[in-house]
Design an enzyme around this catalytic site. Structure first.
Site, PDB file in Angstrom:
ATOM      1  N   HIS A   1     -18.417  -5.155  -0.582  1.00 31.18           N
ATOM      2  CA  HIS A   1     -17.976  -4.694  -1.903  1.00 31.18           C
ATOM      3  C   HIS A   1     -16.934  -3.587  -1.749  1.00 31.18           C
ATOM      4  O   HIS A   1     -15.895  -3.607  -2.415  1.00 31.18           O
ATOM      5  CB  HIS A   1     -19.197  -4.206  -2.699  1.00 31.18           C
ATOM      6  CG  HIS A   1     -18.852  -3.477  -3.956  1.00 31.18           C
ATOM      7  ND1 HIS A   1     -18.704  -4.118  -5.159  1.00 31.18           N
ATOM      8  CD2 HIS A   1     -18.638  -2.160  -4.196  1.00 31.18           C
ATOM      9  CE1 HIS A   1     -18.417  -3.225  -6.086  1.00 31.18           C
ATOM     10  NE2 HIS A   1     -18.370  -2.023  -5.529  1.00 31.18           N
ATOM     11  N   GLU A   2     -17.211  -2.630  -0.882  1.00 31.09           N
ATOM     12  CA  GLU A   2     -16.275  -1.510  -0.674  1.00 31.09           C
ATOM     13  C   GLU A   2     -14.977  -1.991  -0.039  1.00 31.09           C
ATOM     14  O   GLU A   2     -13.895  -1.487  -0.375  1.00 31.09           O
ATOM     15  CB  GLU A   2     -16.927  -0.421   0.172  1.00 31.09           C
ATOM     16  CG  GLU A   2     -18.170   0.202  -0.456  1.00 31.09           C
ATOM     17  CD  GLU A   2     -17.961   0.708  -1.877  1.00 31.09           C
ATOM     18  OE1 GLU A   2     -16.851   1.181  -2.206  1.00 31.09           O
ATOM     19  OE2 GLU A   2     -18.917   0.623  -2.677  1.00 31.09           O
TER      20      GLU A   2
ATOM     21  N   HIS B   1     -12.861  -3.212  -2.743  1.00 33.66           N
ATOM     22  CA  HIS B   1     -12.137  -2.131  -3.438  1.00 33.66           C
ATOM     23  C   HIS B   1     -10.855  -1.778  -2.684  1.00 33.66           C
ATOM     24  O   HIS B   1      -9.795  -1.614  -3.290  1.00 33.66           O
ATOM     25  CB  HIS B   1     -13.012  -0.875  -3.542  1.00 33.66           C
ATOM     26  CG  HIS B   1     -13.960  -0.877  -4.696  1.00 33.66           C
ATOM     27  ND1 HIS B   1     -13.571  -1.074  -5.996  1.00 33.66           N
ATOM     28  CD2 HIS B   1     -15.298  -0.684  -4.730  1.00 33.66           C
ATOM     29  CE1 HIS B   1     -14.621  -1.001  -6.784  1.00 33.66           C
ATOM     30  NE2 HIS B   1     -15.694  -0.776  -6.044  1.00 33.66           N
TER      31      HIS B   1
ATOM     32  N   GLU C   1     -14.943  -3.232 -10.760  1.00 34.10           N
ATOM     33  CA  GLU C   1     -16.234  -3.409 -10.073  1.00 34.10           C
ATOM     34  C   GLU C   1     -16.585  -4.886  -9.962  1.00 34.10           C
ATOM     35  O   GLU C   1     -17.068  -5.339  -8.927  1.00 34.10           O
ATOM     36  CB  GLU C   1     -17.342  -2.648 -10.795  1.00 34.10           C
ATOM     37  CG  GLU C   1     -17.303  -1.158 -10.587  1.00 34.10           C
ATOM     38  CD  GLU C   1     -17.421  -0.768  -9.130  1.00 34.10           C
ATOM     39  OE1 GLU C   1     -18.274  -1.323  -8.406  1.00 34.10           O
ATOM     40  OE2 GLU C   1     -16.647   0.110  -8.711  1.00 34.10           O
TER      41      GLU C   1
END
Length: 154
Positions: free
Chosen positions: A4-5, A8, A81
């Site tokens: 997930h990071e 980003h 997100e």
């Protein structure tokens, strides 16, 4: 959650959010000063420099417009997100991301029953509705999990 990071970073979220925050802050300051000048000159008929009405109106307008600007920035943040979750699902798999979010939800330890006085203030972990929901930087975990399940079914 590392996937997930990485999502980003790959999407350039921090740079994008910093730029958006800077742009909306510029508009907040610009329009607050226009409002302050209008109130000072047109309503209070001040002809010499800026009077107290200019400063008071500018401060109030910055507060109100700042809240509205924060709603815009937080809306964009919530959208980012979902994109980072999708990027994480592409890297680690939808089931791994769903499992990570479920684990995060379990670790939050949100109490099931709250006294009515606290529920009236919305202090029960479900701030999905109202102004608090508009100012959340992350969507509720349930919504993120549902989006990942839909992504996994494609």
């Amino acid at each position: 959650m590392l996937a997930h990071e990485i999502g980003h970073v790959a999407n350039g979220d921090m740079v994008t959010l910093a730029l958006i925050q800077g742009v909306v802050n510029t508009f907040v300051m610009f329009f607050a000063r226009i409002f302050g000048n209008f109130v000072d000159k047109a309503i209070f008929k001040n002809e010499e420099g800026h009077g107290i009405a200019y400063f008071v109106t500018t401060i109030v307008a910055e507060l109100v417009l700042g809240i509205l600007a924060s709603i815009i920035v937080m809306w964009f943040s919530r959208k980012r997100e979902f994109r980072a979750d999708e990027a994480g699902a592409r890297l680690a798999g939808p089931n791994a991301m769903i499992g990570a979010l479920q684990r995060l939800r379990a670790e939050q330890g949100i109490p099931v029953q709250m006294p009515d006085t606290l529920n009236a203030f919305g202090i029960n972990g479900s701030l999905k509705n109202g102004l608090a929901g508009l100012l959340m930087s992350h969507p509720p975990l349930e919504d993120r999990i549902d989006a990942l399940r839909r992504y996994g079914q494609r």
